[in-house]
Write a protein that holds these residues in place. Structure first.
Motif, PDB file in Angstrom:
ATOM      1  N   UNK A  30       2.913   2.211  10.052  1.00 13.73           N
ATOM      2  CA  UNK A  30       1.554   1.845   9.663  1.00 13.73           C
ATOM      3  C   UNK A  30       1.588   0.483   8.983  1.00 13.73           C
ATOM      4  N   UNK A  31       0.564  -0.319   9.229  1.00  8.51           N
ATOM      5  CA  UNK A  31       0.487  -1.603   8.520  1.00  8.51           C
ATOM      6  C   UNK A  31       0.329  -1.395   7.011  1.00  8.51           C
ATOM      7  N   UNK A  32      -0.132  -0.194   6.629  1.00  8.88           N
ATOM      8  CA  UNK A  32      -0.248   0.100   5.189  1.00  8.88           C
ATOM      9  C   UNK A  32       1.128   0.065   4.521  1.00  8.88           C
ATOM     10  N   UNK A 101       3.229  -4.441  11.318  1.00  7.09           N
ATOM     11  CA  UNK A 101       4.455  -4.163  10.571  1.00  7.09           C
ATOM     12  C   UNK A 101       4.948  -2.775  10.969  1.00  7.09           C
ATOM     13  N   UNK A 102       6.190  -2.700  11.444  1.00  8.43           N
ATOM     14  CA  UNK A 102       6.701  -1.414  11.942  1.00  8.43           C
ATOM     15  C   UNK A 102       7.713  -0.770  10.997  1.00  8.43           C
ATOM     16  N   UNK A 103       7.969  -1.401   9.839  1.00  7.31           N
ATOM     17  CA  UNK A 103       9.006  -0.879   8.939  1.00  7.31           C
ATOM     18  C   UNK A 103       8.505   0.207   8.003  1.00  7.31           C
ATOM     19  N   UNK A 104       9.398   0.585   7.100  1.00  4.09           N
ATOM     20  CA  UNK A 104       9.103   1.639   6.128  1.00  4.09           C
ATOM     21  C   UNK A 104       8.265   1.096   4.971  1.00  4.09           C
ATOM     22  N   UNK A 105       7.818   1.996   4.112  1.00  6.72           N
ATOM     23  CA  UNK A 105       7.142   1.555   2.899  1.00  6.72           C
ATOM     24  C   UNK A 105       8.151   0.836   2.018  1.00  6.72           C
ATOM     25  N   UNK A 106       7.661   0.005   1.103  1.00  2.00           N
ATOM     26  CA  UNK A 106       8.560  -0.705   0.187  1.00  2.00           C
ATOM     27  C   UNK A 106       9.335   0.290  -0.677  1.00  2.00           C
ATOM     28  N   UNK A 107       8.668   1.359  -1.047  1.00  3.18           N
ATOM     29  CA  UNK A 107       9.323   2.370  -1.877  1.00  3.18           C
ATOM     30  C   UNK A 107      10.487   3.029  -1.141  1.00  3.18           C
ATOM     31  N   UNK A 108      10.237   3.475   0.092  1.00  2.46           N
ATOM     32  CA  UNK A 108      11.313   4.202   0.782  1.00  2.46           C
ATOM     33  C   UNK A 108      12.419   3.261   1.253  1.00  2.46           C
TER      34      UNK A 108
END
Ligand code: HEM
Length: 158
Positions: A30-32, A101-108
């Motif tokens: 998610x782009x979020x 953006x296809x990556x993970x959240x900044x937290x994970x």
């Protein structure tokens, strides 16, 4: 395992534990996950010289980070090909360059890295040096840094 290790030693290659190359845990794209709303209009994208400029800035930041003894260990045994790709997507998305953006959240993405405040300072130094090398106008550099600043809480080890 022992056989693999022996083979790697005999062949003179370096042995990388399988875990380091394992794909990341499943997550929802998610782009979020980029942790910032994109700029509007194309001024920021142009200020960063489009896809080629963003690519140079990300590579410049990563190259400087992995060569910096203060933080190099954090990047050891990480998938740097993926990191460069997802960082370029994230920067492009935030700069309104039309990427997802296809990556993970900044937290994970950072949860097991043990990143401290000083490490964040070092990385930002390298980003600034890379933006300077790309001759990105100072106000545009600052507007971009302001987008990243709130990510600190998600990146730093609590
Ligand atoms: C605002 C600051 C930061 C941003 C925007 C950022 C962005 C990212 C992104 C997009 C990824 C990839 C996520 C994925 O592929 O799923 C990532 C992973 C990573 N980041 Fe950061 N990061 C920041 C701060 C830092 C700092 C301060 C360090 C260490 C000094 C760091 C080290 C890493 C490493 C080693 C990975 C790879 C993790 C892995 O392979 O599992 N990051 N970061």
């Amino acid at each position: 395992m022992v056989l693999l290790l022996t083979a790697a030693l005999l062949l003179g290659g370096s042995y990388i534990p399988a875990a380091a190359e394992d794909p990341v845990d499943p997550y929802t794209q998610s782009n979020a996950n980029a942790h910032a709303r994109p700029f509007s209009g194309d001024a920021m994208w142009r200020a960063f010289h489009g896809a080629d400029g963003v690519s140079r800035v990300v590579d410049g930041m990563v190259d400087r980070s992995i060569a910096d003894n203060r933080i190099a260990d954090i990047f050891k045994a990480r998938d740097l090909v993926r990191l460069r790709r997802t960082l370029k997507e994230q920067f492009c998305y935030i700069l309104n360059g039309g990427c997802d953006y296809t990556g993970r959240t900044m937290q994970s993405a950072h949860k097991d890295l043990g990143v401290q405040t000083a490490d964040m300072g070092a990385l930002v130094e390298h980003l600034q040096a890379a933006m300077k090398a790309e001759r990105i106008a100072f106000p545009a550099q600052n507007r971009f840094l302001a987008k990243l600043a709130p990510m600190k809480r998600a990146v730093i080890k609590q």
